[in-house]
Design an enzyme around this catalytic site. Structure first.
Site, mmCIF file in Angstrom:
data_model
loop_
_atom_site.group_PDB
_atom_site.id
_atom_site.type_symbol
_atom_site.label_atom_id
_atom_site.label_comp_id
_atom_site.label_asym_id
_atom_site.label_seq_id
_atom_site.Cartn_x
_atom_site.Cartn_y
_atom_site.Cartn_z
ATOM 1 N N GLU A 162 0.813 -1.221 0.000
ATOM 2 C CA GLU A 162 0.000 0.000 0.000
ATOM 3 C C GLU A 162 0.846 1.270 0.000
ATOM 4 O O GLU A 162 1.847 1.353 0.723
ATOM 5 C CB GLU A 162 -0.901 0.008 1.245
ATOM 6 C CG GLU A 162 -1.804 1.225 1.347
ATOM 7 C CD GLU A 162 -2.726 1.187 2.555
ATOM 8 O OE1 GLU A 162 -2.517 0.345 3.455
ATOM 9 O OE2 GLU A 162 -3.654 2.011 2.592
ATOM 10 N N GLU A 172 -12.795 2.764 4.032
ATOM 11 C CA GLU A 172 -11.847 2.903 5.150
ATOM 12 C C GLU A 172 -11.800 4.377 5.536
ATOM 13 O O GLU A 172 -10.790 5.067 5.349
ATOM 14 C CB GLU A 172 -10.465 2.408 4.728
ATOM 15 C CG GLU A 172 -9.466 2.286 5.863
ATOM 16 C CD GLU A 172 -8.032 2.116 5.359
ATOM 17 O OE1 GLU A 172 -7.686 2.695 4.312
ATOM 18 O OE2 GLU A 172 -7.257 1.411 6.036
#
Ligand SMILES: O=C(O)C(=O)CO
Length: 282
Positions: free
Chosen positions: A155, A256
């Protein structure tokens, strides 16, 4: 009305935090979501007592929820840590101790994705030494994920909120995933396309989607600016999701975000607003 995309998941480390962890899967199900993801739930413990893992597993299964993403041990996220795998000494050891625990939990849940946060640069430690350690640990993590039938995710975060984190572009994250795949020969390491972090870093999201949808194993979304619910910033979740689907991405898109109030209220509003476009795709 329908949701902006049929494969939306909820991050239960940021949503429903007004509830104890073990009550959040049922809250997600009650809000109409069966897919959930988690940061590593024990920020101080890479290998919690089996009874705690069993309790989380039971809560997820009893709620009828599917775990579609799990962060590997990453230290005290979101502050000040951003991962452990590139930190020499105790933190690297804790990351390695977490691998069998997280992989076994993922396998028991059929979780398809384990996210490996890279870790911050350390003062006094040569970046090349951190990067060499990171590659060693990512190879171990990819092998553990493979044994669990899962992908390993890499990520990019945004530099404004994570100034010491070295992976802040899609190019860098995808290049690292390629290096891990070359080292393992497994091909199970993929890009975690976090649209919030990329937008916060000024990326052209449409260009990132068009270029890297094929290298992407998981997508996360929060609106930008603000990291709030869809519709609170300048991004258009429906348009971004449609572009991802058109580019061939068939995986989950996990929400998220940091809700301004009770998560259930925002999710009900999201369902009520439907797929109408609210902004741009950047
Ligand atoms: O730290 C963050 O913001 C993350 O997205 C971790 O997965």
């Amino acid at each position: 009305m329908a949701l902006p995309d049929p494969r939306l998941a909820l991050n239960l480390s940021l949503l429903f935090t007004e509830l104890p962890l073990l009550e959040r899967p049922a809250a997600a199900a009650a809000a109409g979501f069966r897919a959930v993801e988690l940061w590593w739930p024990w920020p101080d413990d890479p290998a919690p007592p089996p009874a705690e893992l069993d309790a989380l597993r039971a809560a997820l299964k009893e709620a009828g929820t599917e775990l579609v993403g799990l962060n590997l041990y990453a230290g005290r996220l979101p502050g000040p840590d951003r991962g452990a795998l590139s930190l020499p000494g105790p933190e690297s050891a804790r990351f390695r101790a977490n691998l069998p625990v997280a992989a076994d939990f993922a396998a028991s849940m059929g979780c398809p994705a384990l996210n490996a946060l890279y870790g911050n640069r350390l003062p006094g430690v040569a970046p090349e030494d951190q990067d060499a350690l990171a590659l060693e640990n990512l190879v171990l993590a990819a092998r553990a994920a493979h044994r669990a039938g899962a992908r390993l995710l890499i990520e990019a975060l945004n530099s404004a909120e994570s100034p010491d984190y070295p992976l802040v572009t899609a190019d860098a994250a995808v290049a690292l995933a390629d290096r891990v795949n070359a080292a393992t020969g497994l091909g199970n390491t993929a890009f975690l396309m976090d649209l919030y972090h990329l937008a916060r870093g000024g990326a052209d999201l449409a260009g990132v989607i068009d270029r890297y949808a094929g290298a992407t194993g998981h997508v996360q979304f929060a609106d930008c600016p603000g990291r709030g619910a869809p519709g609170t910033g300048a991004l258009d979740l429906a348009a971004l999701a449609a572009r991802l689907r058109a580019a061939g991405y068939e995986g989950w898109i996990a929400l998220e975000y940091r809700p301004a109030g009770p998560a259930a209220d925002g999710l009900a509003r999201l369902r009520a607003t439907g797929p109408a476009h609210q902004g741009g795709t950047r």
